[in-house]
Design a protein around this motif. Sequence first.
Motif: not given
Length: 261
Positions: A56-60
Motif C-alpha cells: 500500500x505504501x508503494x501504491x500511495x
Amino acid sequence: MEYFVNQESVVRTIWGKADTVLFIFAGAAAEFAVNKAVDWLYFTGRLPADPLGRLFSTVEYARQIVFADRAGAERAIDTITAIHEAVEAKRGQRIPAWAYRDVLYMLIDYSIRSFELLERPLSELEKAEVFAVFCRVGQRMGIPELPTTYTAWLTDRAQHLTQNLAHSSFTTNLYQQYRKHLGPLRYGLLLQGQALVVPEPVHQLLHLGRRSWLKPVVPLYRYTQHLALSQWVKTSLLPAEYRAQIKALDVEPTLPTRRAA
C-alpha cells in the motif's frame, strides 16, 4: 499550475479508481515475490512483517506522484530515492539497476493490464503515455538504461521477465505471509485476481492455474461497480484495517501543503 501528469491523462484515470489500483496491487504482489531482488525487500524486515502495508505504501507513493503538481511529484520521487539510498548504505551494497527498472516496469505493465481487464482496451498512444509518465519517474530517480520508446520498453520488459524472475524461499515465505495477513478466503481471491493480470512467466513460476473463476465475473462487475453491493465486495477484499485506505483510492490523494519560502 504545472502538473507532473497532465490532468487529462489516462494515467490519472487508471490510478484514480480503487478497482484498478487493487489489481495493480495484486499483480505487483505476485511479481515482487518471484523477483530475484526480493531479498532487498526482506533486508529491512518490513515486507514480511507487513506485506499489505508495504505494498500500500508503494501504491500511495505512485498515486501521490500521479496527482501532484510537478514540484510536489519531484519531491516525492526524491524522497523515494533517499529511502532506497539509506537502505543501500545500511547493507553496504547498491540495489542493482535492473531491479529498479523491474519495479518501474511493474507499474507500467500492471497499470495497462489492470485497466484493460476492468475497463477497455487502451490505444497504442495511451499505452505510450503510461510508459512516458513512469519513465520520467525513473529518469528523476537516476535509473540508467531506460528505454526511450514504448516499443523499446516492450522488448526490455520481455527480457526482464525472462532473466530476472525465479521461485525461491523468499517466494514461499512471502506467500505464507500473504495468507497469514489476508486469511484463507481473501488469500484465495488474491490468487484468482493475480491469475487474471500477471504475465505468463510470473503465472508459470507461481503455478496460478489455467482458469480463474473470477474471469466470467469481470464483465458483470464492469456494469455493477458503482452499486452498493459492489462497493461492499471491494472493501471486503482486504482486512478491515485497510478499508479506509481502499475507499481513499477512489479520490485524488491529499497532497502535502507547500511550505512558504
